[in-house]
Design a protein around this motif. Sequence first.
Motif, PDB file in Angstrom:
ATOM      1  N   PRO A 126      -8.224   7.881  -1.966  1.00 47.61           N
ATOM      2  CA  PRO A 126      -7.232   7.031  -1.299  1.00 47.61           C
ATOM      3  C   PRO A 126      -6.501   6.082  -2.244  1.00 47.61           C
ATOM      4  O   PRO A 126      -5.495   5.481  -1.857  1.00 47.61           O
ATOM      5  N   VAL A 127      -6.975   5.947  -3.477  1.00 46.97           N
ATOM      6  CA  VAL A 127      -6.352   5.025  -4.433  1.00 46.97           C
ATOM      7  C   VAL A 127      -5.735   5.775  -5.621  1.00 46.97           C
ATOM      8  O   VAL A 127      -4.585   5.534  -5.994  1.00 46.97           O
ATOM      9  N   VAL A 128      -6.489   6.693  -6.206  1.00 49.01           N
ATOM     10  CA  VAL A 128      -6.039   7.370  -7.435  1.00 49.01           C
ATOM     11  C   VAL A 128      -5.756   8.845  -7.144  1.00 49.01           C
ATOM     12  O   VAL A 128      -6.666   9.669  -7.135  1.00 49.01           O
ATOM     13  N   SER A 129      -4.487   9.174  -6.934  1.00 49.84           N
ATOM     14  CA  SER A 129      -4.084  10.558  -6.713  1.00 49.84           C
ATOM     15  C   SER A 129      -3.868  11.247  -8.062  1.00 49.84           C
ATOM     16  O   SER A 129      -3.758  10.573  -9.107  1.00 49.84           O
ATOM     17  N   LEU A 151      -1.612   0.975  -9.045  1.00 51.13           N
ATOM     18  CA  LEU A 151      -3.022   1.281  -8.803  1.00 51.13           C
ATOM     19  C   LEU A 151      -3.747   0.070  -8.232  1.00 51.13           C
ATOM     20  O   LEU A 151      -4.503   0.182  -7.250  1.00 51.13           O
ATOM     21  N   ALA A 152      -3.500  -1.094  -8.816  1.00 49.37           N
ATOM     22  CA  ALA A 152      -4.140  -2.316  -8.327  1.00 49.37           C
ATOM     23  C   ALA A 152      -3.694  -2.641  -6.910  1.00 49.37           C
ATOM     24  O   ALA A 152      -4.512  -3.016  -6.056  1.00 49.37           O
ATOM     25  N   GLN A 153      -2.394  -2.469  -6.629  1.00 51.74           N
ATOM     26  CA  GLN A 153      -1.884  -2.769  -5.292  1.00 51.74           C
ATOM     27  C   GLN A 153      -2.383  -1.762  -4.265  1.00 51.74           C
ATOM     28  O   GLN A 153      -2.653  -2.118  -3.120  1.00 51.74           O
ATOM     29  N   ALA A 158      -5.968  -0.533   0.376  1.00 50.91           N
ATOM     30  CA  ALA A 158      -7.143   0.114   0.967  1.00 50.91           C
ATOM     31  C   ALA A 158      -8.135  -0.932   1.478  1.00 50.91           C
ATOM     32  O   ALA A 158      -8.671  -0.820   2.588  1.00 50.91           O
ATOM     33  N   GLN A 159      -8.349  -1.952   0.670  1.00 50.70           N
ATOM     34  CA  GLN A 159      -9.268  -3.017   1.074  1.00 50.70           C
ATOM     35  C   GLN A 159      -8.744  -3.752   2.304  1.00 50.70           C
ATOM     36  O   GLN A 159      -9.500  -4.039   3.245  1.00 50.70           O
ATOM     37  N   ALA A 240      -0.901   9.887  -0.099  1.00 49.20           N
ATOM     38  CA  ALA A 240      -0.104   9.543   1.077  1.00 49.20           C
ATOM     39  C   ALA A 240       0.959   8.485   0.783  1.00 49.20           C
ATOM     40  O   ALA A 240       2.123   8.641   1.162  1.00 49.20           O
ATOM     41  N   GLY A 241       0.588   7.398   0.105  1.00 46.41           N
ATOM     42  CA  GLY A 241       1.524   6.288  -0.096  1.00 46.41           C
ATOM     43  C   GLY A 241       2.769   6.693  -0.857  1.00 46.41           C
ATOM     44  O   GLY A 241       3.895   6.417  -0.434  1.00 46.41           O
TER      45      GLY A 241
END
Length: 322
Positions: A126-129, A151-153, A158-159, A240-241
């Motif tokens: 969900p974070v790193v595609s 990546l940080a955003q 997600a959080q 997705a994003g």
Amino acid sequence: MSEPTTTVPDYGSIDEVLRRELAQGDAQIASIAPILRHLLANDEHSVFGDEIIARVRAMLAHIASQLLDALAEAGEEDDERNHDPVRVESLVEGLAGQGSFLTHAHALALEWQLTERLQARLALDPVVSPLMQALIASTEANVSAGAMSLLAQQARFAQSQRRMQLPLEELPADLFHAALLALRHHGELDDAAQAIAAQAEQVIRGRYDEGRSRLGLITRLVAGMGGGASAALSVTHAGAGIFLTALSMASGQDRDLAVLATNESQVARFALALRASGLKPQSIEEQFVALHPEVELPQGFDQLGADRAAAMLAHSAAYPGG
């Protein structure tokens, strides 16, 4: 649309199939904001356990709490985080009365639902595609740095979604401004209270930079890819994003509407958006396999040109309140 036909229709036939299904999707879209507003007002989501409704309400409540936090800080209140539930609810109702807030929170909830589904079905992080990994590894320093910031955003997104929150700084500029107007007009304010509200607004504005938000960073990243932006139109490669932003930009749709297009009730809109983005039928089928494996494109879809698909979308409904 899910039922393949036995004969290949002519160009006019595929137009008619897609127009009919797009019209049905438009009718559903028109009902979204009123239904959300009704469910939020009546707390029916607590009875039905609807995760999307609960998430939308929680995000609006979080926005309201952040506005009241800033107001309390400006007024130097002792217990600045312990807000009167009536005040929070009053602000939530004000925000929910604006269709744009409802539809944006709804779109974010749907995006997170899609993100979790892709992780469960396809093991897509969900974070790193894969695309994010490639951009981080880029030899171009500005590309790599932009990807690291995103990546940080994305990790924060997600959080926040797991906590059912929506930071003020992540709102699009028009909604950020509308949130501050809601604070400014909250309750009956005397001169002293208005001065405190103005101070709180100034502090909030000082923290805001749309370009550094997750959606701002994704938009800049996709735009910077130039001719390589087609890689962002693969949901399994981009995640997705990034995929949703790329789809929005390439098809000329509002991003919230592009998110809604991925819903199973909007498959005609999704197919048209992908075609309007310039994807070939084979690539479109790959996106359907990832998101809607049970759906088949109608025979004759490959006869539909990108310009025609874009024209059909342009005459379709806009997301209410957007």
